[in-house]
Every structure is written in structure tokens, then in C-alpha cells.
Design an enzyme around this catalytic site. Structure first.
Site, PDB file in Angstrom:
ATOM      1  N   HIS A  78       0.796  -1.229   0.000  1.00  0.00           N
ATOM      2  CA  HIS A  78       0.000   0.000   0.000  1.00  0.00           C
ATOM      3  C   HIS A  78       0.832   1.285   0.000  1.00  0.00           C
ATOM      4  O   HIS A  78       0.296   2.353  -0.290  1.00  0.00           O
ATOM      5  CB  HIS A  78      -0.954   0.014   1.197  1.00  0.00           C
ATOM      6  CG  HIS A  78      -0.266   0.324   2.482  1.00  0.00           C
ATOM      7  ND1 HIS A  78       0.484  -0.609   3.167  1.00  0.00           N
ATOM      8  CD2 HIS A  78      -0.195   1.477   3.195  1.00  0.00           C
ATOM      9  CE1 HIS A  78       0.982  -0.048   4.248  1.00  0.00           C
ATOM     10  NE2 HIS A  78       0.588   1.213   4.291  1.00  0.00           N
ATOM     11  N   HIS A  93       1.430   6.819  -1.084  1.00  0.00           N
ATOM     12  CA  HIS A  93       0.524   5.982  -0.288  1.00  0.00           C
ATOM     13  C   HIS A  93      -0.708   5.712  -1.144  1.00  0.00           C
ATOM     14  O   HIS A  93      -1.479   6.623  -1.414  1.00  0.00           O
ATOM     15  CB  HIS A  93       0.146   6.727   0.998  1.00  0.00           C
ATOM     16  CG  HIS A  93      -0.394   5.863   2.070  1.00  0.00           C
ATOM     17  ND1 HIS A  93      -1.676   5.348   2.040  1.00  0.00           N
ATOM     18  CD2 HIS A  93       0.180   5.415   3.208  1.00  0.00           C
ATOM     19  CE1 HIS A  93      -1.868   4.627   3.125  1.00  0.00           C
ATOM     20  NE2 HIS A  93      -0.757   4.646   3.858  1.00  0.00           N
TER      21      HIS A  93
END
Length: 169
Positions: A78, A93
Site C-alpha cells: 500500500h 501511499h
């Protein structure tokens, strides 16, 4: 072209281009770039992690925005940290709170400490799975060591990966 440009060696010209490119962070994904202050996550919105922008991706691919080294790669896929060849530290992110998905929608294509070039594919992700889980796909692109730099977001709205996104001075 300046008067003496024809006398410069190819390596001098390449070095000039590298210096120019080190000041630009390219869009790491295709989608819509928005002001980071509009991010749903207050940590990113208040620029507590660093300065930058965010992208709402419409394609599930993340590319390197600079030449450098992968300094951090979350096991879940992620989040990716990159140290550029000029020393900038960039955090990308993918989505918000997507760590909670335990890697399910992510397919990592790179590895920690890998040398990378701008445009290299780093990971793929399934936007539909992220949204189906109830998570936001807002994806911050942050300079985590902004002190001493002037950071200018060059583009908001529609972006393609590889577009000039952020200028560093």
C-alpha cells in the site's frame, strides 16, 4: 542554444538534463491530481508527513516518479518510499487506510533497495477492490523531507503518469 553549447560534450549535456530532471517529480499514476489539503486523512491534509499532492487514480498502476532507490516498501504494497538520486524522500501511499487490506488488492513489482528509473512500474493495484472494501482511493504523493526546499505543485486536474507534477527548488 548558447554560443558555447556546440562545444559541450555529450556527457555535459546529459548532466544538464539530469540536473533539470532532479527538480521535477513526475506523476506516479494516471488519474486526477488534487490539493493535499482536501485529503480525507487529516495527517496528510495538515501536511504532518510532508508536503505534496494527491491523486485519485483511474488506472491501477504505480510508476516511479524519479530516478532513485526504493527505500521503503510496505509488505502489503500500500505504500512505497523512494529516495531520489538528488536526496529527496518521496512517499506514495495508495489509498487511505489500505494497510488494513493486508495486501489483497496489490501486486508488488519492485523490491526494497532496488535502483529505479522514472517511469518504472513499481506495483499494480485493483481500484475496484479498494473501493469495495470501503477505503478511499485518494493517494498522497508526499515529499517527507521538505525542509530547505520550495515545493510547487505544477498540475491539478487530469494527469497521466509521467506528467510533470511537482517542482522542487
Amino acid at each position: 542554444m548558447g554560443l558555447f553549447d556546440k562545444f559541450k560534450s555529450k556527457t555535459d549535456k546529459e548532466a544538464e538534463n539530469i540536473n533539470i530532471n532532479e527538480n521535477i517529480i513526475l506523476a506516479p499514476m494516471t488519474g486526477e491530481a488534487k490539493n493535499i489539503k482536501d485529503c480525507q486523512d487529516p495527517v496528510f491534509a495538515q501536511e504532518l508527513v510532508g508536503k505534496g499532492t494527491m491523486i485519485i487514480p483511474n488506472e491501477g498502476k504505480l510508476y516511479s516518479p524519479v530516478d532513485g532507490t526504493i527505500s521503503m516498501l510496505a509488505d502489503t504494497g500500500h505504500a512505497v518510499g523512494i529516495t531520489s538520486s538528488s536526496g529527496l524522500e518521496i512517499l506514495i501511499h495508495v489509498g487511505l487506510d489500505t494497510v488494513e487490506l493486508a495486501g489483497e488488492p496489490f501486486n508488488i513489482k519492485a523490491s526494497k533497495d532496488q535502483k529505479i528509473n522514472a517511469g518504472d512500474l513499481l506495483l499494480e493495484f485493483d481500484i475496484a477492490k479498494i473501493e469495495a472494501s470501503g477505503k478511499s482511493i485518494e493517494s498522497p504523493v508526499i515529499i517527507t523531507n521538505p525542509d530547505g526546499y520550495e515545493i510547487n505543485v505544477l498540475k491539478t486536474g487530469a494527469v497521466n503518469h509521467g506528467d510533470e507534477l511537482i517542482e522542487i527548488r
